[in-house]
Design a protein around this motif. Structure first.
Motif, PDB file in Angstrom:
ATOM      1  N   THR A 124       7.236   2.962   2.236  1.00 46.91           N
ATOM      2  CA  THR A 124       7.784   4.023   1.391  1.00 46.91           C
ATOM      3  C   THR A 124       7.595   5.385   2.048  1.00 46.91           C
ATOM      4  O   THR A 124       8.526   6.185   2.132  1.00 46.91           O
ATOM      5  CB  THR A 124       7.085   4.001   0.015  1.00 46.91           C
ATOM      6  OG1 THR A 124       7.283   2.715  -0.563  1.00 46.91           O
ATOM      7  CG2 THR A 124       7.656   5.068  -0.903  1.00 46.91           C
ATOM      8  N   ALA A 150       0.817  -1.211   0.000  1.00 46.42           N
ATOM      9  CA  ALA A 150       0.000   0.000   0.000  1.00 46.42           C
ATOM     10  C   ALA A 150       0.852   1.264   0.000  1.00 46.42           C
ATOM     11  O   ALA A 150       0.370   2.335  -0.321  1.00 46.42           O
ATOM     12  CB  ALA A 150      -0.934  -0.004   1.208  1.00 46.42           C
ATOM     13  N   TYR A 194      14.429   7.588   1.476  1.00 48.87           N
ATOM     14  CA  TYR A 194      13.981   7.874   0.120  1.00 48.87           C
ATOM     15  C   TYR A 194      13.699   9.371   0.023  1.00 48.87           C
ATOM     16  O   TYR A 194      13.554  10.043   1.042  1.00 48.87           O
ATOM     17  CB  TYR A 194      12.666   7.147  -0.203  1.00 48.87           C
ATOM     18  CG  TYR A 194      12.739   5.647  -0.300  1.00 48.87           C
ATOM     19  CD1 TYR A 194      13.941   4.962  -0.248  1.00 48.87           C
ATOM     20  CD2 TYR A 194      11.569   4.902  -0.463  1.00 48.87           C
ATOM     21  CE1 TYR A 194      13.976   3.579  -0.349  1.00 48.87           C
ATOM     22  CE2 TYR A 194      11.600   3.520  -0.563  1.00 48.87           C
ATOM     23  CZ  TYR A 194      12.811   2.861  -0.494  1.00 48.87           C
ATOM     24  OH  TYR A 194      12.834   1.511  -0.595  1.00 48.87           O
TER      25      TYR A 194
HETATM   26  N1  LIG Z   1      12.893   0.390  -3.688  1.00 48.02           N
HETATM   27  C1  LIG Z   1      11.816   0.160  -4.445  1.00 48.02           C
HETATM   28  N2  LIG Z   1      11.915   0.052  -5.788  1.00 48.02           N
HETATM   29  C2  LIG Z   1      10.834  -0.173  -6.552  1.00 48.02           C
HETATM   30  N3  LIG Z   1       9.584  -0.305  -6.081  1.00 48.02           N
HETATM   31  C3  LIG Z   1       9.409  -0.217  -4.751  1.00 48.02           C
HETATM   32  C4  LIG Z   1      10.510   0.014  -3.869  1.00 48.02           C
HETATM   33  N4  LIG Z   1      10.042   0.055  -2.596  1.00 48.02           N
HETATM   34  C5  LIG Z   1       8.707  -0.130  -2.685  1.00 48.02           C
HETATM   35  N5  LIG Z   1       8.328  -0.297  -3.983  1.00 48.02           N
HETATM   36  C6  LIG Z   1       6.963  -0.509  -4.453  1.00 48.02           C
HETATM   37  O1  LIG Z   1       6.150   0.494  -3.895  1.00 48.02           O
HETATM   38  C7  LIG Z   1       4.911  -0.056  -3.474  1.00 48.02           C
HETATM   39  C8  LIG Z   1       4.706   0.233  -2.004  1.00 48.02           C
HETATM   40  O2  LIG Z   1       5.592  -0.556  -1.254  1.00 48.02           O
HETATM   41  P1  LIG Z   1       5.777  -0.430   0.306  1.00 48.02           P
HETATM   42  O3  LIG Z   1       5.908   0.998   0.676  1.00 48.02           O
HETATM   43  O4  LIG Z   1       6.881  -1.320   0.709  1.00 48.02           O
HETATM   44  O5  LIG Z   1       4.405  -0.994   0.837  1.00 48.02           O
HETATM   45  P2  LIG Z   1       3.979  -1.467   2.299  1.00 48.02           P
HETATM   46  O6  LIG Z   1       5.037  -1.090   3.259  1.00 48.02           O
HETATM   47  O7  LIG Z   1       2.690  -0.752   2.544  1.00 48.02           O
HETATM   48  O8  LIG Z   1       3.763  -2.926   2.213  1.00 48.02           O
HETATM   49  C9  LIG Z   1       4.946  -1.517  -3.823  1.00 48.02           C
HETATM   50  O9  LIG Z   1       4.286  -1.697  -5.040  1.00 48.02           O
HETATM   51  C10 LIG Z   1       6.399  -1.819  -3.963  1.00 48.02           C
HETATM   52  O10 LIG Z   1       6.608  -2.850  -4.880  1.00 48.02           O
END
Ligand SMILES: Nc1ncnc2c1ncn2[C@@H]1O[C@H](COP(=O)(O)OP(=O)(O)O)[C@@H](O)[C@H]1O
Ligand SMILES: [Mg+2]
Lengths: 346, 528
Positions: free
Chosen positions: B49, B45, B58
């Motif tokens: 991030t 979700a 980030y």
């Molecule tokens: N370093 C990254 N590079 C590419 N895509 C990413 C990266 N980190 C997260 N994503 C993508 O961003 C979206 C959100 O991920 P994330 O923030 O980890 O979700 P959560 O913590 O809510 O499970 C996902 O679709 C994930 O695949």
């Protein structure tokens, strides 16, 4: 699925009986040998130290790089280029100190080149190192001119009083400067790695760069600096060859020492003192080998057959020993966990 | 109107894109002094991030961050640490070969000049442990600590840097219910002292229990904000998923038959040669689901690997349908009709660099119709793949797409499809729904129950107690490599299971009696 051996620090808590036993045994052996043949023994031991100097410097170079997570198989090439340019500096300036500084700087520059390739440009680190090795052989071979002469090489400096102690004196206290430097650097790098904040950060970056990043450590900066320091150490090893040991340059004169350094680094489990043990072993085998060829005719009858072996076989001794030791010990060594991996945040 | 507490952290219209996904889209958030803000959302979700942006790992594509009302550019974690933000990451950021003290001081070292002085650090660590009841030994190596202890180290690490804004990213995913309670107590004592906490989770109960406010994220967007007083589990679940969901798994009564899997005193060693499964005996019958509950790292992984032939059985016997398969090859075990959904789908479940179609025949590629002698039949493999993609609702651009391109839930569906596409007599499912979306979870649960109703024996291993309780007919609790109790699922309670998972002895002897009406009654009580 990793073997979590005690890589991160030399085991301090337990008394290292095995180490004490091995070194004690060796000391007794040396004493016996000394009593029977004082001159040959002293010669072998002095030569052991000299032969091990470039190896331990190379291994320290490897330790600095790899502890921070960057594989460096280009040590051989770094040594060769620094040996060559250090020699040229000596030819041009006639000042051995300046030439040694020059070798260090060249090492730093090649180290920086390795860092740019493997950290910034993300080239596979094995390939980056190989590029350095190939470039080194090619460039030094191409630019090398025969007949260049120099004004001497770094001479041994005897330390008063200490140099007069039997065996220990000539072996440890009447060496030329780079050899002294290498012995001091073993201690210095040990202290840096295990007793300073910089060392803690270096090891963290080599084990778990993301963890280091999240506490505000600039991972790539730490890696750059360590790889450049590693380059300087390899540069000093190269300087040793042309400025202290031989006094002139020969094509491909490193002769695999950079690779032996790596073997010794692994043997020593990425610790300075462990690597020193490995270097001494290699140096000893080398010293023995040259002494055997030298003393061919004085061997006791039951060893006379050694004198009849082709010299190439005896020349192999140090390398065979390296292989045997590595095959026997390396199985248990664990490299830094993040070694060879580019660190990317996003 | 009384003045609201000060806003310590604010994000305004944060947008962050990754190649192919918008991880955060116009996300805004406010955190007040002394409150717990729960951030709920399914996997993917965008919760992590967003937190990584606030922490400086980030950088947002647009939007701004304010700390105590002041706009700031957080370019690196050292910046956010300086401003009092601490983060406990979903995957702990600890160096395993360092001690607790070394991990805590890393990056904030004290000493004389360049030299480390661990004495002062140890002192501070002890003080912090005492103050917040965060019990850890500063000189222990992190690799020797349990996950619960590692989490405490992470919290101390943040407090050591004087953090008063604490981000906890899925902190409960690895904890037992009791450990979760302890964590909640720690969080409360932190907020009582004026700290503010962002608590991330995908578990609704927890958000309701600990939060002052709840924010829900879906596909990178804020879809709602509420308080535990106004919200219910159902309303939160619907916000998270975007449609109404079944919270309960529907399943009829079990009709257990003959034993299919029989373990007799099985012991197994881990990679370091330590015995981590200590004499497990159990039976799984046709037509029933036996759930193994337990905190991760109590031998479940090794037990499953030993049953499926991926790890040697050190001693004891494994039988499937009466045939001795102790230390048989994985293929032989698979050919007895044993399906295996492995714990680590990326490593053990799929070949990521192969296509979906090839992954779907990993267990049958060498048999007709997929192979004739040594020649594979691409046509048959493709047809088979298309059939399974349809039947199991795998969302993929096509059968020839690389499986690595699929989302977690769809990867898992590929494994389920492959494993269930043959006649299955025994299904071994380890963490079958870890880290996947609610829609896929529902689907996979239905498949597991359908297998049971078809007469297969199912061994389910899961760290999610809710999943174990929802699916199992009987529940075995594993602790320190032993089955400490086997209970009928109908009468087991969370509290009881939680205590057993934490190593407590079964209190009530009656609760141990498996009364699911078939012989032999599988009662075990070990570790006395
Ligand atoms: N370093 C990254 N590079 C590419 N895509 C990413 C990266 N980190 C997260 N994503 C993508 O961003 C979206 C959100 O991920 P994330 O923030 O980890 O979700 P959560 O913590 O809510 O499970 C996902 O679709 C994930 O695949
Ligand atoms: Mg996350």
């Amino acid at each position: 699925m990793q073997i979590t051996d005690t890589l991160a620090r030399p085991s301090a808590a337990r008394i290292p009986w095995v180490t004490i036993g091995v070194w004690g045994g060796l000391a007794i052996l040396v004493l016996v040998a000394y009593l029977r043949a004082p001159q040959a023994t002293t010669a072998v031991l002095t030569s052991t130290i000299r032969q091990s100097t470039p190896i331990i410097l190379g291994a320290l170079a490897g330790i600095m790089c790899e502890r921070s997570g960057v594989i460096n198989i280009g040590i051989e090439g770094m040594m060769l280029i620094s040996a060559f340019l250090g020699f040229l500096f000596n030819v041009w300036t006639g000042d051995l100190l300046l030439a040694t500084m020059g070798a260090l700087l060249v090492g730093a520059a090649v180290g920086a080149f390795h860092a740019v390739m493997s950290i910034t440009l993300k080239v596979d680190q094995i390939i980056a190192g190989t590029v350095i090795n190939i470039l080194a052989v090619g460039l030094t071979g191409y630019f090398y001119q025969q007949g260049l002469t120099t004004r001497g090489k770094l001479a041994p400096v005897s330390i008063p009083v200490l140099a007069d102690i039997p065996i220990i004196g000539p072996v440890f206290f009447s060496n030329p400067p780079i050899t002294y430097a290498s012995l001091i650097l073993i201690v210095v790098i040990h202290v840096i790695l295990f007793r300073t904040a910089w060392g803690l950060r270096t090891r963290a970056v080599g084990e778990h760069p993301a963890a280091a990043d999240t506490v505000g450590i600039a991972v790539n900066r730490v890696r750059y600096i360590n790889v450049i320091i590693g380059g300087m150490l390899a540069g000093l090893a190269g300087g040793f060859l042309t400025l202290e040991s031989v006094g002139s340059f020969e094509r491909n004169m490193t002769n695999g020492r950079g690779f032996v350094s790596l073997a010794v680094m692994i043997f020593g489990k990425w610790t300075p003192f462990g690597a020193w043990g490995g270097s001494l072993l290699f140096g000893f085998a080398n010293a023995l080998q040259s002494q055997i060829q030298f003393l061919k005719n004085q061997l006791p009858p039951w060893l006379a057959w050694i004198g009849d072996l082709p010299p190439q076989f005896i020349g192999m001794l140090p390398y065979v020993l390296t292989i045997a030791v590595l095959a026997g010990f390396v199985g248990r060594a664990r490299p830094p966990a993040a070694i060879g991996k580019v660190y990317e945040k996003e | 109107m009384t003045a609201e507490p000060e806003i310590v952290l604010e994000a305004r219209n944060i947008t962050k894109r990754f190649p192919g996904v918008v991880a955060n889209e116009n996300v805004s958030l406010k955190l007040h002094r002394g409150e717990v803000l729960a951030l709920l959302g399914e996997n993917g979700a965008g919760k992590t991030t967003l937190m990584n942006i606030l922490y400086g790992l980030y950088h947002q594509d647009s939007g701004e961050v304010l700390i105590r009302g002041e706009p700031v550019r957080i370019s690196s974690p050292s910046e956010s640490i300086k401003r009092g933000i601490g983060m406990v990451h979903q995957h702990f950021m600890l160096v395993p070969v360092f001690t607790v003290a070394e991990n805590i001081i890393l990056g904030a070292e004290t000493g004389n000049g360049p030299f480390l002085d661990l004495k002062v650090a140890r002192q501070r660590i002890r003080e912090l442990s005492r103050q917040y009841h965060l019990d850890v030994d500063p000189d222990a190596y992190v690799k020797d600590l349990s996950v619960g202890q590692q989490q405490r180290v992470e919290i101390i690490k943040a407090l050591y840097r004087n953090a008063d804004i604490l981000i906890l990213d899925e902190p409960t995913a690895v904890l037992t219910p009791q450990e979760t309670e302890e964590l909640f107590a720690i969080i409360r004592s932190l907020t009582a002292r004026g700290a503010s906490v962002i608590f991330i989770s995908h578990k609704l109960k927890e958000a309701l229990a600990i939060a002052d406010r709840i924010m829900v994220l879906r596909r990178g967007r804020v879809v709602g904000e509420t308080t535990p007083r106004e919200a219910t589990e159902r309303s939160l679940a619907e916000m998270m998923v975007g449609r109404s969901v079944m919270l309960e798994v529907e399943k009829g009564e079990a009709h257990p038959g003959a034993p299919v899997l029989t373990l007799e005193n099985v012991t197994v060693l881990d990679d370091r040669g330590q015995q981590v499964v200590n004499g497990v005996s159990l039976e799984v019958h046709a037509g029933e689901i036996l759930g193994i509950a337990g905190v991760q790292g109590n031998g479940q992984t090794e037990l499953v690997e030993a049953i499926t032939g991926l790890r040697p059985v050190h001693s004891g016997r494994v039988r499937i349908n009466g045939r001795d398969v102790t230390n048989a090859s994985p293929r032989r075990i698979s050919e007895t009709g044993c399906a295996h959904v492995p714990e680590d789908r990326q490593e053990d479940g799929l070949v990521l660099t192969y296509t979906v179609a090839d992954n779907l025949v990993l267990n049958t590629y060498y048999t007709p119709p997929f192979a004739h002698g040594i020649v594979r039949d691409d046509r048959a493999i493709l047809d088979h793949a298309n059939r399974l993609i349809e039947r199991y609702d795998v969302r993929t651009p096509g059968a020839l797409t690389l499986v690595s391109a699929l989302s977690g839930g769809n990867k898992q569906k590929v494994i389920i499809a492959r494993e269930l596409s043959r006649e299955v007599r025994l299904l071994i499912a380890a963490q079958p729904t870890r880290g996947i979306d609610v829609g896929s979870i529902e689907f996979i649960h239905q498949q597991i129950i359908a297998e049971r109703d078809r007469g297969a024996a199912v061994l389910l291993v899961s760290a999610e107690l809710d999943e174990i309780m929802a699916l199992s007919d009987r529940i075995a609790v594993m602790y320190h490599g032993r089955i400490v109790a086997t209970l009928p699922a109908a009468s087991a309670t969370r509290e009881e299971l939680g205590l057993l998972m934490a190593g407590a002895q079964p209190v009530n002897a009656a609760s141990e009696l498996a009364t699911d009406g078939h012989e032999p009654v599988n009662v075990q009580r070990r570790g006395v």
